[in-house]
Design a protein around this motif. Sequence first.
Motif, mmCIF file in Angstrom:
data_model
loop_
_atom_site.group_PDB
_atom_site.id
_atom_site.type_symbol
_atom_site.label_atom_id
_atom_site.label_comp_id
_atom_site.label_asym_id
_atom_site.label_seq_id
_atom_site.Cartn_x
_atom_site.Cartn_y
_atom_site.Cartn_z
ATOM 1 N N GLN A 1 0.833 -1.206 0.000
ATOM 2 C CA GLN A 1 0.000 0.000 0.000
ATOM 3 C C GLN A 1 0.869 1.259 0.000
ATOM 4 N N GLN A 2 1.967 1.235 0.732
ATOM 5 C CA GLN A 2 2.858 2.398 0.770
ATOM 6 C C GLN A 2 3.453 2.679 -0.615
ATOM 7 N N LEU A 3 3.857 1.615 -1.319
ATOM 8 C CA LEU A 3 4.439 1.812 -2.650
ATOM 9 C C LEU A 3 3.440 2.450 -3.601
ATOM 10 N N ILE A 4 2.203 1.954 -3.648
ATOM 11 C CA ILE A 4 1.241 2.534 -4.594
ATOM 12 C C ILE A 4 0.915 3.972 -4.218
ATOM 13 N N ASP A 5 0.893 4.279 -2.920
ATOM 14 C CA ASP A 5 0.653 5.663 -2.505
ATOM 15 C C ASP A 5 1.811 6.566 -2.936
ATOM 16 N N ASP A 6 3.050 6.099 -2.735
ATOM 17 C CA ASP A 6 4.221 6.884 -3.157
ATOM 18 C C ASP A 6 4.240 7.079 -4.670
ATOM 19 N N LEU A 7 3.947 6.015 -5.417
ATOM 20 C CA LEU A 7 3.930 6.116 -6.874
ATOM 21 C C LEU A 7 2.832 7.059 -7.347
ATOM 22 N N SER A 8 1.677 7.008 -6.727
ATOM 23 C CA SER A 8 0.578 7.872 -7.134
ATOM 24 C C SER A 8 0.925 9.346 -6.943
ATOM 25 N N VAL A 9 1.572 9.658 -5.838
ATOM 26 C CA VAL A 9 1.995 11.040 -5.614
ATOM 27 C C VAL A 9 3.006 11.449 -6.687
ATOM 28 N N LYS A 10 3.951 10.562 -6.994
ATOM 29 C CA LYS A 10 4.960 10.854 -8.023
ATOM 30 C C LYS A 10 4.314 11.090 -9.389
ATOM 31 N N TYR A 11 3.370 10.238 -9.771
ATOM 32 C CA TYR A 11 2.811 10.280 -11.121
ATOM 33 C C TYR A 11 1.596 11.203 -11.270
ATOM 34 N N THR A 12 0.842 11.415 -10.188
ATOM 35 C CA THR A 12 -0.388 12.200 -10.311
ATOM 36 C C THR A 12 -0.447 13.401 -9.374
ATOM 37 N N GLY A 13 0.435 13.421 -8.370
ATOM 38 C CA GLY A 13 0.395 14.492 -7.380
ATOM 39 C C GLY A 13 -0.662 14.286 -6.315
ATOM 40 N N ARG A 14 -1.314 13.119 -6.326
ATOM 41 C CA ARG A 14 -2.377 12.839 -5.352
ATOM 42 C C ARG A 14 -2.196 11.453 -4.750
#
Length: 135
Positions: free
Chosen positions: A93-106
């Motif tokens: 869950q932490q990885l997808i949250d970090d990736l989402s911030v990187k790719y979408t800003g959210r």
Amino acid sequence: MTAALSDSLKTLIDDSPVFATVATIQPDGSPQLSVTWIARDGDDLLISTTVGRRKEKNLRRDPRITVMINPDTAPYTYAEVRGTATVTTEGGQQLIDDLSVKYTGRDYAEFNPASKDDAERVVVRVVPRKVVGSL
């Protein structure tokens, strides 16, 4: 034997939301490809998926994987990372949250509200065996 990522490839992965194409092996031996978000930990590549998706099933059966990174700003440059994958739910869950911030800003739940119905997230860790290409 493991291989190292070039400094330019590390910088590209760290500093930009570059997409990667991941190839896994289907049960019948044919390739399965999917476009993914990507991060790294040292020379290892990190990819997020969920339990039950085709690439997760393929990698649990056969851990061989190829990841192609091809920046949209330089379409004739690429890196092909061939390696072996491990799959774990720890940190998923932490990885997808970090990736989402990187790719979408959210946060991922904000970017993809339907994700509340997703299966458990997993981390695919790719240990490079060979790196080829022009990055």
